[in-house]
Structures are given as C-alpha cells and as structure tokens.
Design a protein around this motif. Structure first.
Motif, mmCIF file in Angstrom:
data_model
loop_
_atom_site.group_PDB
_atom_site.id
_atom_site.type_symbol
_atom_site.label_atom_id
_atom_site.label_comp_id
_atom_site.label_asym_id
_atom_site.label_seq_id
_atom_site.Cartn_x
_atom_site.Cartn_y
_atom_site.Cartn_z
ATOM 1 N N MET A 1 1.000 -1.314 -0.234
ATOM 2 C CA MET A 1 -0.089 -0.370 -0.031
ATOM 3 C C MET A 1 1.015 1.386 0.420
ATOM 4 O O MET A 1 1.310 1.393 0.651
ATOM 5 C CB MET A 1 -1.313 -0.170 0.840
ATOM 6 C CG MET A 1 -1.772 1.524 1.283
ATOM 7 S SD MET A 1 -3.262 1.082 2.455
ATOM 8 C CE MET A 1 -3.576 3.356 3.059
ATOM 9 N N ARG A 2 0.427 2.064 -0.986
ATOM 10 C CA ARG A 2 1.479 3.213 -1.505
ATOM 11 C C ARG A 2 0.972 4.463 -0.171
ATOM 12 O O ARG A 2 -0.556 4.616 -0.715
ATOM 13 C CB ARG A 2 1.880 3.912 -2.339
ATOM 14 C CG ARG A 2 2.511 2.882 -2.997
ATOM 15 C CD ARG A 2 3.718 3.026 -3.467
ATOM 16 N NE ARG A 2 4.414 4.539 -3.567
ATOM 17 C CZ ARG A 2 5.141 4.585 -4.959
ATOM 18 N NH1 ARG A 2 5.150 3.878 -5.372
ATOM 19 N NH2 ARG A 2 4.746 6.156 -4.761
ATOM 20 N N ILE A 3 1.656 5.322 0.490
ATOM 21 C CA ILE A 3 0.934 6.219 1.096
ATOM 22 C C ILE A 3 1.987 7.715 1.368
ATOM 23 O O ILE A 3 3.406 7.271 2.131
ATOM 24 C CB ILE A 3 0.850 6.097 2.841
ATOM 25 C CG1 ILE A 3 -0.057 4.968 3.261
ATOM 26 C CG2 ILE A 3 0.778 7.831 3.281
ATOM 27 C CD1 ILE A 3 0.097 4.990 4.348
ATOM 28 N N GLU A 7 5.739 2.794 0.617
ATOM 29 C CA GLU A 7 5.525 1.909 1.246
ATOM 30 C C GLU A 7 4.951 1.028 1.967
ATOM 31 O O GLU A 7 5.579 0.875 2.921
ATOM 32 C CB GLU A 7 6.303 0.871 -0.311
ATOM 33 C CG GLU A 7 5.319 -0.844 -0.557
ATOM 34 C CD GLU A 7 4.370 -0.842 -1.116
ATOM 35 O OE1 GLU A 7 3.294 -1.072 -0.170
ATOM 36 O OE2 GLU A 7 4.244 0.466 -1.565
ATOM 37 N N ILE A 8 3.708 0.623 2.676
ATOM 38 C CA ILE A 8 3.990 0.752 4.599
ATOM 39 C C ILE A 8 2.940 -1.490 3.605
ATOM 40 O O ILE A 8 2.577 -1.540 2.611
ATOM 41 C CB ILE A 8 2.342 1.073 4.964
ATOM 42 C CG1 ILE A 8 2.268 0.797 5.806
ATOM 43 C CG2 ILE A 8 1.218 1.181 4.053
ATOM 44 C CD1 ILE A 8 1.700 2.101 6.990
ATOM 45 N N GLN A 9 3.349 -2.045 4.410
ATOM 46 C CA GLN A 9 2.689 -3.956 4.413
ATOM 47 C C GLN A 9 2.207 -3.441 4.935
ATOM 48 O O GLN A 9 1.594 -2.598 5.998
ATOM 49 C CB GLN A 9 4.212 -4.277 5.541
ATOM 50 C CG GLN A 9 5.227 -4.275 4.992
ATOM 51 C CD GLN A 9 6.730 -5.326 5.742
ATOM 52 O OE1 GLN A 9 5.617 -5.588 6.417
ATOM 53 N NE2 GLN A 9 7.458 -4.604 5.762
ATOM 54 N N GLU A 10 1.404 -4.873 4.068
ATOM 55 C CA GLU A 10 0.252 -5.024 4.631
ATOM 56 C C GLU A 10 -0.084 -6.487 5.104
ATOM 57 O O GLU A 10 0.690 -7.359 4.635
ATOM 58 C CB GLU A 10 -1.134 -4.614 3.729
ATOM 59 C CG GLU A 10 -1.104 -3.213 3.295
ATOM 60 C CD GLU A 10 -1.905 -3.365 1.810
ATOM 61 O OE1 GLU A 10 -3.897 -2.988 2.215
ATOM 62 O OE2 GLU A 10 -1.971 -3.041 0.345
ATOM 63 N N PRO A 11 -1.226 -6.392 6.134
ATOM 64 C CA PRO A 11 -2.221 -6.013 6.340
ATOM 65 C C PRO A 11 -1.397 -4.723 7.046
ATOM 66 O O PRO A 11 -0.908 -5.040 8.063
ATOM 67 C CB PRO A 11 -3.132 -7.334 7.016
ATOM 68 C CG PRO A 11 -2.020 -8.092 7.708
ATOM 69 C CD PRO A 11 -1.361 -7.880 6.579
ATOM 70 N N ILE A 12 -2.475 -3.677 7.823
ATOM 71 C CA ILE A 12 -1.861 -2.475 8.282
ATOM 72 C C ILE A 12 -1.915 -3.059 10.121
ATOM 73 O O ILE A 12 -3.035 -3.382 10.626
ATOM 74 C CB ILE A 12 -2.011 -1.085 8.096
ATOM 75 C CG1 ILE A 12 -1.527 -0.917 6.740
ATOM 76 C CG2 ILE A 12 -1.312 -0.639 9.087
ATOM 77 C CD1 ILE A 12 -2.488 0.939 6.837
ATOM 78 N N ALA A 51 7.582 0.273 7.332
ATOM 79 C CA ALA A 51 7.159 0.811 5.880
ATOM 80 C C ALA A 51 8.729 1.424 5.517
ATOM 81 O O ALA A 51 9.371 1.996 6.806
ATOM 82 C CB ALA A 51 6.330 2.337 6.405
ATOM 83 N N THR A 121 -2.442 8.167 8.484
ATOM 84 C CA THR A 121 -2.594 7.236 8.325
ATOM 85 C C THR A 121 -2.667 5.983 9.315
ATOM 86 O O THR A 121 -3.896 5.549 9.758
ATOM 87 C CB THR A 121 -2.437 6.877 7.066
ATOM 88 O OG1 THR A 121 -2.483 7.573 6.012
ATOM 89 C CG2 THR A 121 -2.478 4.935 6.946
#
Length: 294
Positions: A1-3, A7-12, A51, A121
């Motif tokens: 997921m881009r913020i 790039e942030i790893q999912e699931p958050i 991230a 976020t």
C-alpha cells in the motif's frame, strides 16, 4: 500500500494510540546518541518493519549517504540508505513506532508531506523527536536536555521531564516542519535534544544515551539497560583523564561548570552568561583536536 512516497506493509497492524519516536541523522544525531537510543528501543521491544521509502534516491544524494556492500552467505549484496518505520506493540500501554529519518537533499516538501501522511494514516497520538547537539557544557555535570512541545499532554510531559525550554534561533532542518505541522492533524509533538560537551567527540556517546533514556523511562515507562550506566561512567572517567592531560581544557573546565550552574537556575536564554572571547578562542582551538577515544 502506497502512502505518499512510502510503501507500507499490509495488513496494517491495529495500533493502540501509538507514540512515534523519531531521530534525524546526521543533523541532530551528534555522537550517534539518537541512533543508540532508537536501536535500543527497537531491539528491546522486538520491533518489526512496517514501512520504507519506495525510491529513496528521489530524496537523497548517494554520494553523501553512501550505499554499502556486505556479504550474505557468500553473496555480495548492496544496502541502500533509506528511511524505515518499525513498530512494537505493548500490553497495557500505547504501542510504539520508530522512525529513522535522514536529512533530505531534494524534494524536501514532498518528503515532509509523505511523513505527515504516514503519521495521519497510522493515527499517531504523539510525535517524539530525540537527538543530540554539541553545546558549551561540562562533562562533569548531568547533561542538559533542551526541548519544546505542542499540545496539552505534550506540554505536561515536557514540564515533568525537567528539560529546559529551547530558545534557539538559526539554521535548522526542513524536517522541523513535521513537528510544526503534525498538530494540524491532531498529533501532539515534543522534542528532546541533549547537550553534549563540544570539546570531545565520541563514536557512541553513552552519557547522552543514558540521559535521554532516563527521560523516556520517566515519561513512557521504558526500561534502561543497567550496562549503559556502567558504559557511561566509564566514558566520563576516561574523558576526565584526558582533560587532566590537556592544560587548556583543565583550566577551562571550572568556568564551564560555573556557567552550567547559572544556566540550570534560569530559563534558557534568560540571564544566560555569554562566552568571553578568551573562552571562545580556547574552544575553537580544541574543537576537532585529536584527544583520543573514550
């Protein structure tokens, strides 16, 4: 997921009103104090990466922050300087985030905006900047910590910590905008910058590390490694020995101690004694002089 640029790893992960501890290298990480503190927290709490920047080269000049080669099971690999965000969950308290910032060389506003979007976020409750800078202080007294805060709870933390309010004016880092703008998103901010004697450079300064850890222990119930106290005392002893062998510093130390006493009895900048031209000249001569390692 881009913020933003991250790039942030999912699931958050679901985080409980997280506090975020940040350091900034190299601008306010003298003697690697902030790095030592954050490494300690990440190791102690088993932090996991959450991230990092997708394209760090958009923001950093790699002729200034050099990539490094290393061997992994006999295979040569490259480590590229980057900004990383890690997290750790705690039972019965706020979860914690750890942000290793680098001073950007380009697209600074985009960089700052991306960090702010990341904080928003993740619903960060408090942004806590930790660091160190050289100052006109003696190594023979408890290190002074300067700080500031924005937000009711953060201001209470600052008062409880005993940090002196900072009245610094002058060149700064563009990342200070994170501290200034985060409250617009409901995120309180606080910063603690420990003052280090400018007449001695250390690769790893445990006196500075212990001083910041004492504040984190007081405010956020973070344990302190007892071995760090031993390392700090050993460093102070070695510095004292080297000062004893340096006539200029030996003569200067009582004056620095007197200035220190005046400083802690007054607010920063109010009644603060100024350096005489003689003391300034001595410090300039000593700064950068090879006094050995402690």
């Amino acid at each position: 997921m881009r913020i933003g640029a991250f790039e942030i790893q999912e699931p958050i992960p679901e985080l409980n009103e997280p506090y975020l501890f940040a350091i900034l290298w190299p601008w306010i990480d003298v003697n690697n104090v902030g790095t030592l503190v954050l490494n300690e927290l990440e190791t102690q709490l088993g932090a996991e990466e959450l991230a990092r920047l997708v394209k760090p080269g958009h923001f950093f000049d790699f002729t200034r922050y050099r990539p490094t080669l290393y061997l992994e099971e006999g295979i040569r690999r490259v480590s590229i300087p980057n900004v990383t965000l890690r997290y750790a969950k705690r039972e019965g308290g706020n979860d914690l985030l750890f942000l290793n910032l680098l001073e950007p060389h380009a697209l600074s506003e985009v960089y700052v905006d991306s960090v702010l979007r990341l904080l928003k976020t993740l619903k960060v409750k408090k942004y806590i900047l930790l660091g160190s800078m050289y100052d006109v202080v003696p190594h023979t007294r408890p290190l002074i910590v300067n700080g500031g805060a924005i937000g009711r709870e953060a201001e209470q933390d600052l008062k409880k910590s005993g940090a002196l309010p900072s009245s610094y004016q002058g060149p700064t880092t563009i990342t200070i905008l994170i501290t200034q703008k985060a409250p617009e998103f409901g995120i309180e901010t606080i910063w603690f910058i420990v003052s280090l004697p400018q007449y001695f450079a250390l690769e790893e300064d445990y006196l500075g590390k212990v001083r910041l850890m004492e504040i984190l222990n007081l405010l956020y119930n973070i344990p302190i490694d007892k071995k760090d106290f031993e390392r700090a005392l050993e460093q102070r002893s070695l510095i004292s020995q080297k000062v004893e062998r340096t006539p200029e510093l030996k003569n200067l130390l009582p004056q620095l101690e007197t200035m220190y006493e005046v400083r802690i009895k007054t607010k920063e900048g109010e009644g603060m004694p100024k350096l005489s031209s003689e003391i300034e000249e001595i410090l300039w001569k000593i700064t950068g002089k090879d006094l050995g390692k402690a």
